[in-house]
Scaffold this motif. Structure first.
Motif, PDB file in Angstrom:
ATOM      1  N   GLY A  22      -0.569   1.306  15.178  1.00  0.00           N
ATOM      2  CA  GLY A  22      -1.463  -0.049  14.850  1.00  0.00           C
ATOM      3  C   GLY A  22      -0.905  -0.511  13.629  1.00  0.00           C
ATOM      4  N   SER A  23      -1.741  -1.693  13.297  1.00  0.00           N
ATOM      5  CA  SER A  23      -1.495  -2.529  12.078  1.00  0.00           C
ATOM      6  C   SER A  23      -2.730  -2.632  11.475  1.00  0.00           C
ATOM      7  CB  SER A  23      -0.600  -3.459  12.491  1.00  0.00           C
ATOM      8  OG  SER A  23      -0.459  -4.378  11.458  1.00  0.00           O
ATOM      9  N   ILE A  24      -2.800  -2.691   9.918  1.00  0.00           N
ATOM     10  CA  ILE A  24      -3.987  -2.982   9.310  1.00  0.00           C
ATOM     11  C   ILE A  24      -3.359  -3.736   8.031  1.00  0.00           C
ATOM     12  CG2 ILE A  24      -5.305  -0.847  10.021  1.00  0.00           C
ATOM     13  CD1 ILE A  24      -4.903   0.183   6.965  1.00  0.00           C
ATOM     14  N   THR A  25      -4.698  -4.569   7.760  1.00  0.00           N
ATOM     15  CA  THR A  25      -4.211  -4.908   6.349  1.00  0.00           C
ATOM     16  C   THR A  25      -5.648  -4.313   5.483  1.00  0.00           C
ATOM     17  OG1 THR A  25      -3.792  -7.039   6.928  1.00  0.00           O
ATOM     18  CG2 THR A  25      -4.871  -7.109   4.825  1.00  0.00           C
ATOM     19  N   LEU A  26      -5.024  -3.489   4.251  1.00  0.00           N
ATOM     20  CA  LEU A  26      -5.975  -2.852   3.542  1.00  0.00           C
ATOM     21  C   LEU A  26      -5.989  -3.584   2.216  1.00  0.00           C
ATOM     22  CD1 LEU A  26      -7.387   0.053   2.782  1.00  0.00           C
ATOM     23  CD2 LEU A  26      -4.983   0.687   1.861  1.00  0.00           C
ATOM     24  N   SER A  27      -7.194  -3.830   1.874  1.00  0.00           N
ATOM     25  CA  SER A  27      -7.543  -4.732   0.601  1.00  0.00           C
ATOM     26  C   SER A  27      -7.982  -3.619  -0.283  1.00  0.00           C
ATOM     27  CB  SER A  27      -8.389  -5.819   0.978  1.00  0.00           C
ATOM     28  OG  SER A  27      -7.967  -6.757   2.016  1.00  0.00           O
ATOM     29  N   THR A  28      -7.266  -3.586  -1.495  1.00  0.00           N
ATOM     30  CA  THR A  28      -7.777  -2.744  -2.570  1.00  0.00           C
ATOM     31  C   THR A  28      -7.232  -3.148  -3.940  1.00  0.00           C
ATOM     32  OG1 THR A  28      -8.306  -0.301  -3.368  1.00  0.00           O
ATOM     33  CG2 THR A  28      -6.116  -0.889  -2.353  1.00  0.00           C
ATOM     34  N   GLY A  29      -7.925  -3.189  -4.901  1.00  0.00           N
ATOM     35  CA  GLY A  29      -7.582  -3.335  -6.136  1.00  0.00           C
ATOM     36  C   GLY A  29      -7.116  -4.873  -6.536  1.00  0.00           C
ATOM     37  N   THR A  42      -8.260   7.368  -4.112  1.00  0.00           N
ATOM     38  CA  THR A  42      -8.884   8.252  -4.998  1.00  0.00           C
ATOM     39  C   THR A  42      -9.812   7.477  -6.052  1.00  0.00           C
ATOM     40  OG1 THR A  42      -7.235   8.076  -6.788  1.00  0.00           O
ATOM     41  CG2 THR A  42      -6.715   9.644  -4.931  1.00  0.00           C
ATOM     42  N   GLN A  43     -10.779   8.416  -6.661  1.00  0.00           N
ATOM     43  CA  GLN A  43     -11.532   7.904  -7.519  1.00  0.00           C
ATOM     44  C   GLN A  43     -12.181   6.921  -7.155  1.00  0.00           C
ATOM     45  OE1 GLN A  43      -9.442   7.239 -11.337  1.00  0.00           O
ATOM     46  NE2 GLN A  43      -8.373   8.913 -11.175  1.00  0.00           N
ATOM     47  N   LYS A  44     -12.893   6.984  -5.805  1.00  0.00           N
ATOM     48  CA  LYS A  44     -13.892   6.002  -5.097  1.00  0.00           C
ATOM     49  C   LYS A  44     -13.255   4.668  -5.359  1.00  0.00           C
ATOM     50  CE  LYS A  44     -17.580   9.037  -6.796  1.00  0.00           C
ATOM     51  NZ  LYS A  44     -18.924   9.476  -7.417  1.00  0.00           N
ATOM     52  N   ALA A  45     -12.166   4.704  -4.948  1.00  0.00           N
ATOM     53  CA  ALA A  45     -11.793   3.163  -4.920  1.00  0.00           C
ATOM     54  C   ALA A  45     -12.275   2.591  -3.824  1.00  0.00           C
ATOM     55  CB  ALA A  45     -10.039   3.249  -4.811  1.00  0.00           C
ATOM     56  N   PRO A  46     -12.861   1.173  -3.927  1.00  0.00           N
ATOM     57  CA  PRO A  46     -13.452   0.343  -3.075  1.00  0.00           C
ATOM     58  C   PRO A  46     -12.232  -0.193  -2.192  1.00  0.00           C
ATOM     59  CG  PRO A  46     -13.670  -0.661  -5.175  1.00  0.00           C
ATOM     60  CD  PRO A  46     -13.199   0.735  -5.604  1.00  0.00           C
ATOM     61  N   HIS A  47     -12.313  -0.490  -0.964  1.00  0.00           N
ATOM     62  CA  HIS A  47     -11.372  -0.963  -0.145  1.00  0.00           C
ATOM     63  C   HIS A  47     -12.059  -1.666   1.068  1.00  0.00           C
ATOM     64  CE1 HIS A  47     -11.892   3.336   1.029  1.00  0.00           C
ATOM     65  NE2 HIS A  47     -11.778   2.673   2.477  1.00  0.00           N
ATOM     66  N   ILE A  48     -11.312  -2.407   1.778  1.00  0.00           N
ATOM     67  CA  ILE A  48     -11.745  -2.943   3.314  1.00  0.00           C
ATOM     68  C   ILE A  48     -10.578  -3.193   3.869  1.00  0.00           C
ATOM     69  CG2 ILE A  48     -11.916  -5.472   4.531  1.00  0.00           C
ATOM     70  CD1 ILE A  48     -13.218  -6.488   1.655  1.00  0.00           C
ATOM     71  N   ALA A  49     -10.707  -2.470   5.230  1.00  0.00           N
ATOM     72  CA  ALA A  49      -9.611  -2.475   6.225  1.00  0.00           C
ATOM     73  C   ALA A  49      -9.881  -3.252   7.319  1.00  0.00           C
ATOM     74  CB  ALA A  49      -9.475  -0.825   6.729  1.00  0.00           C
ATOM     75  N   LYS A  50      -8.734  -3.826   7.831  1.00  0.00           N
ATOM     76  CA  LYS A  50      -8.915  -4.913   8.800  1.00  0.00           C
ATOM     77  C   LYS A  50      -7.637  -4.564   9.779  1.00  0.00           C
ATOM     78  CE  LYS A  50      -8.585  -9.792  10.199  1.00  0.00           C
ATOM     79  NZ  LYS A  50      -8.442 -11.051   9.633  1.00  0.00           N
ATOM     80  N   VAL A  51      -8.181  -4.269  11.058  1.00  0.00           N
ATOM     81  CA  VAL A  51      -7.141  -3.794  12.232  1.00  0.00           C
ATOM     82  C   VAL A  51      -6.676  -5.128  12.632  1.00  0.00           C
ATOM     83  CG1 VAL A  51      -6.867  -2.932  14.459  1.00  0.00           C
ATOM     84  CG2 VAL A  51      -8.471  -1.753  12.846  1.00  0.00           C
ATOM     85  N   GLU A  52      -5.187  -5.276  12.482  1.00  0.00           N
ATOM     86  CA  GLU A  52      -4.622  -6.715  12.969  1.00  0.00           C
ATOM     87  C   GLU A  52      -3.964  -6.083  14.352  1.00  0.00           C
ATOM     88  OE1 GLU A  52      -4.826  -9.239  11.238  1.00  0.00           O
ATOM     89  OE2 GLU A  52      -5.341  -8.348   9.144  1.00  0.00           O
ATOM     90  N   HIS A  96      -2.580  -5.277   1.706  1.00  0.00           N
ATOM     91  CA  HIS A  96      -1.373  -4.608   1.921  1.00  0.00           C
ATOM     92  C   HIS A  96      -1.256  -4.449   3.353  1.00  0.00           C
ATOM     93  CE1 HIS A  96      -1.182  -3.058  -2.222  1.00  0.00           C
ATOM     94  NE2 HIS A  96      -2.502  -3.124  -2.308  1.00  0.00           N
ATOM     95  N   LYS A  97      -0.235  -4.987   3.916  1.00  0.00           N
ATOM     96  CA  LYS A  97      -0.271  -4.980   5.415  1.00  0.00           C
ATOM     97  C   LYS A  97       0.449  -3.578   5.765  1.00  0.00           C
ATOM     98  CE  LYS A  97      -0.529  -9.719   6.497  1.00  0.00           C
ATOM     99  NZ  LYS A  97      -1.806  -9.924   7.001  1.00  0.00           N
ATOM    100  N   LEU A  98       0.122  -3.013   6.503  1.00  0.00           N
ATOM    101  CA  LEU A  98       0.479  -1.561   6.832  1.00  0.00           C
ATOM    102  C   LEU A  98       0.663  -1.134   8.127  1.00  0.00           C
ATOM    103  CD1 LEU A  98      -1.815   0.309   3.970  1.00  0.00           C
ATOM    104  CD2 LEU A  98       0.604  -0.518   3.756  1.00  0.00           C
ATOM    105  N   GLY A  99       1.703  -0.470   8.671  1.00  0.00           N
ATOM    106  CA  GLY A  99       1.920  -0.064  10.181  1.00  0.00           C
ATOM    107  C   GLY A  99       2.265   1.417  10.192  1.00  0.00           C
ATOM    108  N   PRO A 100       2.878   1.654  11.243  1.00  0.00           N
ATOM    109  CA  PRO A 100       3.216   3.165  11.342  1.00  0.00           C
ATOM    110  C   PRO A 100       4.008   3.595  10.318  1.00  0.00           C
ATOM    111  CG  PRO A 100       3.069   2.018  13.534  1.00  0.00           C
ATOM    112  CD  PRO A 100       2.901   0.973  12.572  1.00  0.00           C
ATOM    113  N   GLY A 101       3.810   4.712   9.824  1.00  0.00           N
ATOM    114  CA  GLY A 101       4.426   5.564   8.971  1.00  0.00           C
ATOM    115  C   GLY A 101       4.363   5.118   7.413  1.00  0.00           C
ATOM    116  N   ALA A 102       3.218   4.181   7.288  1.00  0.00           N
ATOM    117  CA  ALA A 102       2.960   3.874   5.952  1.00  0.00           C
ATOM    118  C   ALA A 102       1.837   4.811   5.279  1.00  0.00           C
ATOM    119  CB  ALA A 102       2.077   2.289   6.055  1.00  0.00           C
ATOM    120  N   TYR A 103       1.710   5.007   4.042  1.00  0.00           N
ATOM    121  CA  TYR A 103       0.870   6.130   3.506  1.00  0.00           C
ATOM    122  C   TYR A 103       0.114   5.390   2.314  1.00  0.00           C
ATOM    123  CZ  TYR A 103      -0.022   9.935   0.076  1.00  0.00           C
ATOM    124  OH  TYR A 103      -0.846  10.490  -0.692  1.00  0.00           O
ATOM    125  N   PHE A 104      -1.019   5.817   2.171  1.00  0.00           N
ATOM    126  CA  PHE A 104      -1.966   5.346   0.679  1.00  0.00           C
ATOM    127  C   PHE A 104      -2.705   6.506   0.697  1.00  0.00           C
ATOM    128  CE2 PHE A 104      -3.869   3.423   4.817  1.00  0.00           C
ATOM    129  CZ  PHE A 104      -5.317   3.650   4.345  1.00  0.00           C
TER     130      PHE A 104
END
Length: 139
Positions: free
Chosen positions: A86-93, A108-118, A97-105
């Motif tokens: 699949g594919s997501i947009t991860l919003s943090t900081g 830590t430290q309670k980082a606030p984020h939003i994830a949207k499945v594209e 960040h547009k991420l697909g298969p093989g991406a890593y993130f």
């Protein structure tokens, strides 16, 4: 001669460090058919492969449905994520960040984020969480 001895010592040390990786008692194998998916709400599903998500460190698959947009949130557990499909947009900081298969993130430290499945496919992740898994919505 000294360089040969140093090389042999480094190879021996590398071999000793690899021993725990080879221990049969630590081996775990799960085929996709063996995964037990648990409904987490909002179409999200999890399949634990080691540990206990509610009580401590764990490793698990997480599946997000097509079109899911999470609200701003964080997790108390430091966690490390690989996108498997699949594919997501991860919003943090403040960045998307547009991420697909093989991406890593790592979050830590309670980082606030939003994830949207594209796109038109669900997103599947493999997650290692260092402590109990929770979701804390932003206020």
């Amino acid at each position: 001669m000294a360089s040969t001895q140093a090389w042999l010592r480094s190879m021996a040390a590398a071999g000793l460090m690899a021993l725990p990786l080879l221990a049969p008692a630590d081996s775990v194998v799960h085929t996709p058919a063996e995964l037990k998916w648990k409904d987490m709400g909002n179409g999200i599903k999890a399949a634990v492969v080691s540990g206990d998500m509610d009580k401590g460190a764990s490793r698990f698959f997480l599946k997000y449905p097509v079109g899911l947009v999470t609200p701003l949130h964080h997790h108390d557990a430091d966690h490390y994520v690989t996108v498997l499909s699949g594919s997501i947009t991860l919003s943090t900081g403040g960045k998307d960040h547009k991420l697909g298969p093989g991406a890593y993130f790592a979050l830590t430290q309670k980082a606030p984020h939003i994830a949207k499945v594209e796109g038109k496919a669900e997103a599947v992740f493999f997650i290692q969480a260092d402590s109990p898994w929770n979701v804390v919505m932003a206020k």
